[in-house]
Design an enzyme around this catalytic site. Structure first.
Site, PDB file in Angstrom:
ATOM      1  N   THR A  37       0.549  -1.333   0.138  1.00  0.00           N
ATOM      2  CA  THR A  37      -0.256   0.409   0.111  1.00  0.00           C
ATOM      3  C   THR A  37       0.947   1.412   0.035  1.00  0.00           C
ATOM      4  O   THR A  37       1.541   1.389   0.688  1.00  0.00           O
ATOM      5  CB  THR A  37      -1.469  -0.131   1.632  1.00  0.00           C
ATOM      6  OG1 THR A  37      -2.158   1.252   1.223  1.00  0.00           O
ATOM      7  CG2 THR A  37       0.143  -0.063   2.432  1.00  0.00           C
ATOM      8  N   HIS A 151      -0.388  -2.080  -7.007  1.00  0.00           N
ATOM      9  CA  HIS A 151      -0.103  -2.552  -5.186  1.00  0.00           C
ATOM     10  C   HIS A 151      -1.362  -2.893  -5.081  1.00  0.00           C
ATOM     11  O   HIS A 151      -2.407  -2.555  -5.702  1.00  0.00           O
ATOM     12  CB  HIS A 151       0.198  -1.024  -4.392  1.00  0.00           C
ATOM     13  CG  HIS A 151      -0.548  -0.603  -3.987  1.00  0.00           C
ATOM     14  ND1 HIS A 151      -1.471  -0.449  -3.410  1.00  0.00           N
ATOM     15  CD2 HIS A 151      -1.042   1.022  -4.738  1.00  0.00           C
ATOM     16  CE1 HIS A 151      -2.410   0.158  -3.383  1.00  0.00           C
ATOM     17  NE2 HIS A 151      -1.949   1.668  -5.099  1.00  0.00           N
ATOM     18  N   CYS A 152      -1.555  -4.064  -4.111  1.00  0.00           N
ATOM     19  CA  CYS A 152      -2.838  -4.114  -3.270  1.00  0.00           C
ATOM     20  C   CYS A 152      -2.395  -3.763  -1.409  1.00  0.00           C
ATOM     21  O   CYS A 152      -1.720  -2.431  -1.392  1.00  0.00           O
ATOM     22  CB  CYS A 152      -3.394  -5.620  -2.711  1.00  0.00           C
ATOM     23  SG  CYS A 152      -1.642  -7.171  -3.310  1.00  0.00           S
ATOM     24  N   PHE A 153      -2.568  -4.105  -0.822  1.00  0.00           N
ATOM     25  CA  PHE A 153      -2.595  -4.167   0.772  1.00  0.00           C
ATOM     26  C   PHE A 153      -0.974  -4.761   1.428  1.00  0.00           C
ATOM     27  O   PHE A 153      -0.186  -3.634   1.281  1.00  0.00           O
ATOM     28  CB  PHE A 153      -3.357  -4.566   1.274  1.00  0.00           C
ATOM     29  CG  PHE A 153      -2.778  -4.259   3.026  1.00  0.00           C
ATOM     30  CD1 PHE A 153      -2.944  -2.971   3.789  1.00  0.00           C
ATOM     31  CD2 PHE A 153      -2.595  -5.840   4.142  1.00  0.00           C
ATOM     32  CE1 PHE A 153      -2.704  -2.878   5.024  1.00  0.00           C
ATOM     33  CE2 PHE A 153      -2.405  -5.101   4.942  1.00  0.00           C
ATOM     34  CZ  PHE A 153      -2.311  -4.137   5.797  1.00  0.00           C
ATOM     35  N   THR A 159      -1.304  -8.535  -5.493  1.00  0.00           N
ATOM     36  CA  THR A 159       0.038  -7.935  -6.668  1.00  0.00           C
ATOM     37  C   THR A 159       0.648  -9.098  -7.236  1.00  0.00           C
ATOM     38  O   THR A 159       1.001  -8.685  -8.405  1.00  0.00           O
ATOM     39  CB  THR A 159       0.962  -7.342  -5.620  1.00  0.00           C
ATOM     40  OG1 THR A 159      -0.194  -6.099  -5.848  1.00  0.00           O
ATOM     41  CG2 THR A 159       1.769  -6.608  -6.907  1.00  0.00           C
TER      42      THR A 159
END
Length: 261
Positions: A37, A151-153, A159
């Site tokens: 993130t 991206h993700c978390f 990702t």
């Protein structure tokens, strides 16, 4: 082999996907980056993204994640949401699961955490929402402004599958693709420790949640197995699942590969 030419202290799972040898060359450095993130990125690291000229940020997170922790985006960069789990709750339900210690203790026990992660990976390769998002990722890497950060978390699952997909389309060998995927384990040690501490504060055994922060080859195999089951292999997944055509793959390779030395 992992490209650590640029690291970001406040985005520990950030890395350049450039440098890997491919069938017809080498992945160009400085154009395609994966990350966790960007909501907590520090000022100096944000300045680094601006210095290298990032022009596109792709956010794979859910609406809940985005609303509770909005990205900090480099000045001048396009910001695009490609929600992998839009109508599919498997991965997005993790926050609500951990918010209910009694439920979490029941559902994560006896291999439940591993089963949860395998379900997440099957969904990454097998749901329409994920297919829409990953098609968008490929098309934006092929035709959109570069450099690009997606991206993700935690930057490891949603990702991770995106990186597997892009590197595979570029012709990077499976050993290097898997090595890049597994590199998240070392980079997320601090986050894993925080999750374990949170679990302990909730009265949960930290070992119950540990599988949720891992990347494991057998998780990845669940996605590959879903590709095989639903589409008969990667070519079918690409054509029938994602709807990515040969021209897009050619464009992706044209701009992201350079001749091998």
């Amino acid at each position: 082999m992992i490209n650590d030419a640029l690291t970001l202290a406040t985005v520990p799972n950030f890395r350049d996907l450039g440098g890997y040898p491919a069938e017809t060359g080498r992945v160009r450095s400085g154009l395609l980056f994966r990350a966790d993130t960007l909501s907590d990125i520090g000022d100096s690291d944000l300045a680094e993204l601006q210095r290298i000229g990032v022009r596109q940020v792709i956010d794979l997170r859910t609406a809940f994640e985005r609303e509770s922790a909005a990205d900090r985006v480099p000045a001048g960069a396009e910001y695009t949401v490609l929600d992998v789990q839009r109508e599919h709750a498997t991965g997005g339900d993790l926050a609500s699961l951990l918010a209910d210690p009694e439920r979490a203790g029941t559902e994560l026990a006896d291999g439940g955490a591993e089963r949860f992660m395998h379900a997440v990976y099957r969904a990454l390769a097998g749901t329409g929402d994920a297919a829409d998002a990953y098609r968008g990722l490929v098309e934006r890497a092929a035709y959109g402004p570069l450099p690009l950060v997606f991206h993700c978390f935690a930057g490891k699952d949603r990702t991770g599958w995106g990186a597997v997909l892009l590197l595979s389309l570029l012709g990077v060998g499976s050993d290097a693709v898997i090595a890049d995927y597994l590199a998240s384990n070392d980079r997320l040690e601090a986050a894993a420790a925080r999750l374990g501490g949170l679990a302990e504060s909730m009265g949960l055994d930290p070992a119950l949640v540990a599988p949720l922060m891992d990347v494991r080859v057998d998780y990845l195999h669940s996605a590959f197995d879903e590709v095989e089951r639903s589409y008969g292999g990667f070519a079918g997944y690409l054509a029938d699942g994602l709807g990515v055509d040969a021209a897009t793959v050619a464009a992706l390779r044209e701009r992201l590969l350079e001749p091998a030395e």
